[in-house]
Design a protein around this motif. Structure first.
Motif, PDB file in Angstrom:
ATOM      1  N   GLU A  32       8.783  31.210  -3.211  1.00 24.03           N
ATOM      2  CA  GLU A  32       8.991  32.341  -2.307  1.00 24.03           C
ATOM      3  C   GLU A  32       9.679  33.517  -2.985  1.00 24.03           C
ATOM      4  OE1 GLU A  32      11.113  30.522   0.868  1.00 24.03           O
ATOM      5  OE2 GLU A  32       9.392  29.341   1.520  1.00 24.03           O
ATOM      6  N   LEU A  33      10.099  33.354  -4.230  1.00 25.97           N
ATOM      7  CA  LEU A  33      10.790  34.434  -4.918  1.00 25.97           C
ATOM      8  C   LEU A  33       9.812  35.243  -5.751  1.00 25.97           C
ATOM      9  CD1 LEU A  33      13.919  32.465  -6.183  1.00 25.97           C
ATOM     10  CD2 LEU A  33      13.795  34.003  -4.242  1.00 25.97           C
ATOM     11  N   SER A  34      10.016  36.557  -5.753  1.00 26.36           N
ATOM     12  CA  SER A  34       9.174  37.413  -6.587  1.00 26.36           C
ATOM     13  C   SER A  34       9.678  37.353  -8.031  1.00 26.36           C
ATOM     14  CB  SER A  34       9.224  38.855  -6.075  1.00 26.36           C
ATOM     15  OG  SER A  34      10.517  39.404  -6.301  1.00 26.36           O
ATOM     16  N   LEU A  35       8.880  37.897  -8.930  1.00 26.39           N
ATOM     17  CA  LEU A  35       9.251  37.913 -10.346  1.00 26.39           C
ATOM     18  C   LEU A  35      10.559  38.674 -10.546  1.00 26.39           C
ATOM     19  CD1 LEU A  35       8.664  37.351 -13.329  1.00 26.39           C
ATOM     20  CD2 LEU A  35       7.247  39.410 -13.353  1.00 26.39           C
ATOM     21  N   ASP A  36      10.720  39.809  -9.861  1.00 21.96           N
ATOM     22  CA  ASP A  36      11.953  40.595 -10.003  1.00 21.96           C
ATOM     23  C   ASP A  36      13.181  39.816  -9.550  1.00 21.96           C
ATOM     24  OD1 ASP A  36      10.586  42.753 -11.031  1.00 21.96           O
ATOM     25  OD2 ASP A  36      10.351  43.747  -9.090  1.00 21.96           O
ATOM     26  N   GLU A  37      13.059  39.075  -8.458  1.00 17.29           N
ATOM     27  CA  GLU A  37      14.196  38.295  -7.954  1.00 17.29           C
ATOM     28  C   GLU A  37      14.573  37.186  -8.928  1.00 17.29           C
ATOM     29  OE1 GLU A  37      13.599  38.631  -3.125  1.00 17.29           O
ATOM     30  OE2 GLU A  37      12.357  37.223  -4.258  1.00 17.29           O
ATOM     31  N   VAL A  38      13.561  36.525  -9.488  1.00 12.85           N
ATOM     32  CA  VAL A  38      13.836  35.438 -10.431  1.00 12.85           C
ATOM     33  C   VAL A  38      14.464  36.010 -11.704  1.00 12.85           C
ATOM     34  CG1 VAL A  38      12.793  33.613 -11.821  1.00 12.85           C
ATOM     35  CG2 VAL A  38      11.994  33.998  -9.506  1.00 12.85           C
ATOM     36  N   GLN A  39      13.949  37.139 -12.189  1.00 17.66           N
ATOM     37  CA  GLN A  39      14.518  37.756 -13.399  1.00 17.66           C
ATOM     38  C   GLN A  39      15.954  38.201 -13.150  1.00 17.66           C
ATOM     39  OE1 GLN A  39      11.546  40.758 -14.316  1.00 17.66           O
ATOM     40  NE2 GLN A  39      10.689  39.488 -15.946  1.00 17.66           N
ATOM     41  N   ARG A  40      16.228  38.791 -11.997  1.00 19.60           N
ATOM     42  CA  ARG A  40      17.592  39.222 -11.678  1.00 19.60           C
ATOM     43  C   ARG A  40      18.546  38.029 -11.635  1.00 19.60           C
ATOM     44  NH1 ARG A  40      17.120  40.849  -6.661  1.00 19.60           N
ATOM     45  NH2 ARG A  40      15.676  42.476  -7.268  1.00 19.60           N
ATOM     46  N   ALA A  41      18.097  36.945 -11.008  1.00 23.77           N
ATOM     47  CA  ALA A  41      18.935  35.737 -10.943  1.00 23.77           C
ATOM     48  C   ALA A  41      19.163  35.154 -12.339  1.00 23.77           C
ATOM     49  CB  ALA A  41      18.281  34.693 -10.038  1.00 23.77           C
ATOM     50  N   ALA A  42      18.129  35.188 -13.181  1.00 23.65           N
ATOM     51  CA  ALA A  42      18.280  34.657 -14.546  1.00 23.65           C
ATOM     52  C   ALA A  42      19.270  35.493 -15.347  1.00 23.65           C
ATOM     53  CB  ALA A  42      16.922  34.617 -15.246  1.00 23.65           C
ATOM     54  N   LEU A  43      19.214  36.812 -15.193  1.00 21.84           N
ATOM     55  CA  LEU A  43      20.143  37.684 -15.932  1.00 21.84           C
ATOM     56  C   LEU A  43      21.580  37.496 -15.445  1.00 21.84           C
ATOM     57  CD1 LEU A  43      18.084  41.004 -16.165  1.00 21.84           C
ATOM     58  CD2 LEU A  43      18.563  39.378 -17.998  1.00 21.84           C
ATOM     59  N   GLU A  44      21.756  37.296 -14.137  1.00 21.80           N
ATOM     60  CA  GLU A  44      23.103  37.143 -13.586  1.00 21.80           C
ATOM     61  C   GLU A  44      23.726  35.799 -13.955  1.00 21.80           C
ATOM     62  OE1 GLU A  44      22.605  37.776  -9.422  1.00 21.80           O
ATOM     63  OE2 GLU A  44      22.301  39.943  -9.646  1.00 21.80           O
ATOM     64  N   SER A  45      22.901  34.774 -14.131  1.00 24.75           N
ATOM     65  CA  SER A  45      23.455  33.441 -14.368  1.00 24.75           C
ATOM     66  C   SER A  45      23.470  33.048 -15.834  1.00 24.75           C
ATOM     67  CB  SER A  45      22.656  32.399 -13.575  1.00 24.75           C
ATOM     68  OG  SER A  45      21.328  32.355 -14.053  1.00 24.75           O
ATOM     69  N   ARG A  46      23.069  33.934 -16.727  1.00 20.46           N
ATOM     70  CA  ARG A  46      23.024  33.609 -18.164  1.00 20.46           C
ATOM     71  C   ARG A  46      24.421  33.807 -18.763  1.00 20.46           C
ATOM     72  NH1 ARG A  46      20.841  30.813 -21.926  1.00 20.46           N
ATOM     73  NH2 ARG A  46      20.098  31.872 -23.773  1.00 20.46           N
ATOM     74  N   PRO A  47      25.089  32.718 -19.193  1.00 20.91           N
ATOM     75  CA  PRO A  47      26.452  32.838 -19.723  1.00 20.91           C
ATOM     76  C   PRO A  47      26.530  33.679 -20.998  1.00 20.91           C
ATOM     77  CG  PRO A  47      25.909  30.531 -19.288  1.00 20.91           C
ATOM     78  CD  PRO A  47      24.660  31.325 -19.098  1.00 20.91           C
ATOM     79  N   LEU A  48      25.503  33.600 -21.829  1.00 21.99           N
ATOM     80  CA  LEU A  48      25.523  34.366 -23.080  1.00 21.99           C
ATOM     81  C   LEU A  48      25.563  35.863 -22.800  1.00 21.99           C
ATOM     82  CD1 LEU A  48      25.404  34.433 -26.167  1.00 21.99           C
ATOM     83  CD2 LEU A  48      22.913  34.287 -25.992  1.00 21.99           C
ATOM     84  N   LEU A  49      24.860  36.309 -21.754  1.00 25.15           N
ATOM     85  CA  LEU A  49      24.886  37.731 -21.406  1.00 25.15           C
ATOM     86  C   LEU A  49      26.262  38.152 -20.897  1.00 25.15           C
ATOM     87  CD1 LEU A  49      21.397  38.198 -19.728  1.00 25.15           C
ATOM     88  CD2 LEU A  49      22.177  39.115 -21.915  1.00 25.15           C
ATOM     89  N   ARG A  50      26.910  37.275 -20.146  1.00 25.10           N
ATOM     90  CA  ARG A  50      28.275  37.588 -19.700  1.00 25.10           C
ATOM     91  C   ARG A  50      29.214  37.705 -20.888  1.00 25.10           C
ATOM     92  NH1 ARG A  50      29.013  33.121 -15.704  1.00 25.10           N
ATOM     93  NH2 ARG A  50      27.062  33.354 -14.620  1.00 25.10           N
ATOM     94  N   GLU A  51      29.074  36.770 -21.829  1.00 20.57           N
ATOM     95  CA  GLU A  51      29.917  36.805 -23.026  1.00 20.57           C
ATOM     96  C   GLU A  51      29.682  38.087 -23.829  1.00 20.57           C
ATOM     97  OE1 GLU A  51      30.354  34.498 -27.288  1.00 20.57           O
ATOM     98  OE2 GLU A  51      29.243  33.528 -25.678  1.00 20.57           O
ATOM     99  N   LEU A  52      28.416  38.455 -23.992  1.00 22.29           N
ATOM    100  CA  LEU A  52      28.107  39.677 -24.739  1.00 22.29           C
ATOM    101  C   LEU A  52      28.608  40.912 -24.001  1.00 22.29           C
ATOM    102  CD1 LEU A  52      24.538  38.819 -26.043  1.00 22.29           C
ATOM    103  CD2 LEU A  52      26.609  39.090 -27.409  1.00 22.29           C
ATOM    104  N   GLY A  53      28.556  40.900 -22.668  1.00 22.66           N
ATOM    105  CA  GLY A  53      29.107  42.016 -21.888  1.00 22.66           C
ATOM    106  C   GLY A  53      30.595  42.188 -22.129  1.00 22.66           C
ATOM    107  N   LEU A  54      31.314  41.067 -22.155  1.00 26.02           N
ATOM    108  CA  LEU A  54      32.754  41.135 -22.431  1.00 26.02           C
ATOM    109  C   LEU A  54      33.022  41.576 -23.868  1.00 26.02           C
ATOM    110  CD1 LEU A  54      33.929  37.904 -20.572  1.00 26.02           C
ATOM    111  CD2 LEU A  54      34.231  40.281 -19.853  1.00 26.02           C
ATOM    112  N   THR A  55      32.172  41.154 -24.796  1.00 22.51           N
ATOM    113  CA  THR A  55      32.325  41.587 -26.190  1.00 22.51           C
ATOM    114  C   THR A  55      32.125  43.091 -26.303  1.00 22.51           C
ATOM    115  OG1 THR A  55      31.531  39.441 -26.961  1.00 22.51           O
ATOM    116  CG2 THR A  55      31.462  41.239 -28.539  1.00 22.51           C
TER     117      THR A  55
END
Length: 198
Positions: free
Chosen positions: A74-97
């Protein structure tokens, strides 16, 4: 296909069919039999791996699967991509870096300007015999000036170094972000393809 081979052979025997039809049917039957042998071997290997995952003896029979029902996506591609970006720990770490390097860059830029430090102190002295000031209190005031005299050689180079580190972290963040988006898009397309096949 067995029936087709028998029919082609019978037609050829009575003179109504071609010998090449018999050969084609037999070649097709042989190819399917070879494929069936390969699929049976793959099934045995897959059953052994599944039993290993389930912590059962490898030769144990797995059995036939039940009816398969499609789970709706039931999720669109945009919703799945947004959820993947929000839940990726490496991206959070790089954001803090990136934030850390941006703060370091601001600090390095501030070192290009002179800095002043003011000191104020008060000391109370007790009256002691033979004291030349006779117990007078002591007040002190001081100013320290830090001049960036190595501005061209040292401070500006530090700003450039920290900026390069921040840009590198931003580029790595964007690279990981793009990889996540591409991976999610590929999986989403595969899900659609499997759904159509089903």
């Amino acid at each position: 296909l067995n029936d087709f081979v028998r029919i082609a052979h019978t037609k050829y025997a009575v003179g109504r069919g071609l010998q090449q039809d018999v050969f084609k049917a037999q070649v097709s039957l042989s190819a399917l039999m070879n494929r069936l042998i390969g699929l049976k071997r793959m099934r045995k290997a897959t059953e052994a791996r599944l039993n290993l995952v389930l912590n059962r003896p490898p030769p144990q029979s797995v059995g036939s699967p039940g009816n398969v029902t499609l789970t709706p996506l039931e999720l669109s591609l945009d919703e799945v991509q947004r959820a993947a970006l929000e839940s990726r720990p490496l991206l959070r770490e790089l954001g803090l870096t990136i934030q850390r390097w941006a703060a370091s860059e601001d600090l390095a830029r501030q070192e290009l300007w002179p800095s002043f430090t003011l000191n104020l102190g008060y000391r109370q002295r007790a009256s002691m015999p033979m004291d030349p000031v006779n117990g007078g209190d002591f007040l002190s005031f001081g100013v320290t000036v830090n001049l960036p005299i190595f501005q061209g050689r040292k401070q500006r180079q530090k700003v450039l170094e920290v900026r390069a580190a921040r840009l590198m972290a931003e580029a790595e963040n964007e690279s990981v972000r793009q990889k996540v988006l591409i991976k999610v898009q590929t999986i989403h397309q595969e899900v659609g393809q499997h759904r159509e096949q089903a």
